[in-house]
Structures are given as structure tokens and as C-alpha cells.
Scaffold this active site. Sequence first.
Site, PDB file in Angstrom:
ATOM      1  N   GLU A  80      18.616 -36.248 -27.155  1.00 24.71           N
ATOM      2  CA  GLU A  80      19.778 -36.002 -26.301  1.00 24.71           C
ATOM      3  C   GLU A  80      19.721 -34.577 -25.752  1.00 24.71           C
ATOM      4  OE1 GLU A  80      23.895 -36.803 -24.901  1.00 24.71           O
ATOM      5  OE2 GLU A  80      21.837 -37.483 -24.753  1.00 24.71           O
ATOM      6  N   ASP A 108      19.616 -40.748 -29.413  1.00 21.59           N
ATOM      7  CA  ASP A 108      19.978 -39.326 -29.441  1.00 21.59           C
ATOM      8  C   ASP A 108      19.030 -38.496 -30.300  1.00 21.59           C
ATOM      9  OD1 ASP A 108      22.339 -39.515 -27.807  1.00 21.59           O
ATOM     10  OD2 ASP A 108      23.306 -40.524 -29.489  1.00 21.59           O
TER      11      ASP A 108
END
Length: 252
Positions: A80, A108
Site C-alpha cells: 500500500e 496492503d
Amino acid sequence: MEDFVRQCFNPMIVELAEKAMKEYGEDPKIETNKFAAICTHLEVCFMYSDFHFIDERGESIIVESGDPNALLKHRFEIIEGRDRTMAWTVVNSICNTTGVEKPKFLPDLYDYKGNRFIEIGVTRREVHIYYLEKANKIKSEKTHIHIFSFTGEEMATKADYTLDEESRARIKTRLFTIRQEMASRGLWDSFVSPREAKRQLKKDLKSQEQCAGLPTKVSHRTSPALKTLEPMWMDSNRTAALKASFLKCPKK
């Protein structure tokens, strides 16, 4: 809300959030609630990886020193915050190296200890509802899901919370602080309710004055959490990290 975000989040997080929004043609000055949500999500991702390393024996350890031992490897790869092209490059490299199944959606984080991708969620609603939405979207048992709320609740795949209780408590405390500071400035209701957000947006567009009481400077508590977002094969350079702060927003 925009002023609140810029004062209460680390500048690097703010910059990454702005880039992410602009990549999708969104304006942080107009979609301020989304701006705040993205900054919050980014910070949680960085806090998730903060202090966690793998030693030479392959064991997960926590090191809170500002100068980690060079022999230690970061437990989590942060995906992310990267632009989509670089993010997929990192994901592909991880899959080729570890043999783990490639996810359909960008996750992420990657956990080198657990050998799994992780999807982090931060919700203003009930955690179980948001968890189910994430699970239905991802449709993969290979990606681990971990949801946090602003009220201190959390939910994870198979009740496996990955991190120790203290590390998760840091994240929950930060989220609760953000909620309290938003509420003290009358921003929380619009952050939670779409209808209230539209009303607030009209009000904000009429008046671009800075929020009263917000100082122009903030103090920093340093933390190794925000590392330079380099490709995973440049891991040896990651310890020369950006120092970041997880700020408690200044009071009025």
C-alpha cells in the site's frame, strides 16, 4: 477536514494519499473525507509493520530501536502506498520468489513470517459487516484480512490477529484518538454519514477559511514505521528510513 488531515498526519502519509487520489482523478481538496480515510488507512498499514523483524533463525521479533540490527529482515513488505505499476511489480516478485498464489486485487502487505498477503481494513461501521464486504470482494482464502474500527474493535480471518496485543493496541489507540479529535472539531459526523458529508462539503466550498485553533506547526515523535517505499529487492537499504510520527492531533 483538509486542514485537519494536513496537521494531524505525517507529511509523507499526506503526500502518498494525495498521489493515490490523483492517480484515480480525485481531488483531496474536494473529497476531503476520502482524503482522511486514505491517510488513516496508510498510517495503520505503516503501524502494522512498525518494529517487526525476522531474525537469522527465521523467528519474528520486535525491535523498538531507532537503529535496527543490519542482520534483521523486515517482517512485512509494504505494498500500500506505491503506484499501481510498482505495487504489482512487487507482488509479482514476491509470488515468483515464494511460490504464493498471486492475488486478484492489490493487497496492503506481505507477511514473510506467515507467507501470506494481508488486506488491512479501517472502518467507521461494524467490523463484521466490513469484513464480509472485503471477503466477498477478494474471494480468496489465501489473502488474510484484518479489520480495525475507530471504536477499538477488530476482526481477522480465523481470529488470527497476526500481531501481538501491544502492537494492535497502538493501532487502536491511534484510531480512537483520530475519532476523538475529529469529534472535538465537529468533523466526525460528516466523516461517518454520507448525508452529513454532502452538507459539510457545501459549507466548506462556501468558506475556505482555515480551521480555527489549528496551529501551523506540529511536533514529531520519531518512529521507524515509515520506511522509504522501495522495491523488495532493495531491502538492504530500507533501514535508512524516513523518520515519521504518529501524531496525537494538537488540541484547540
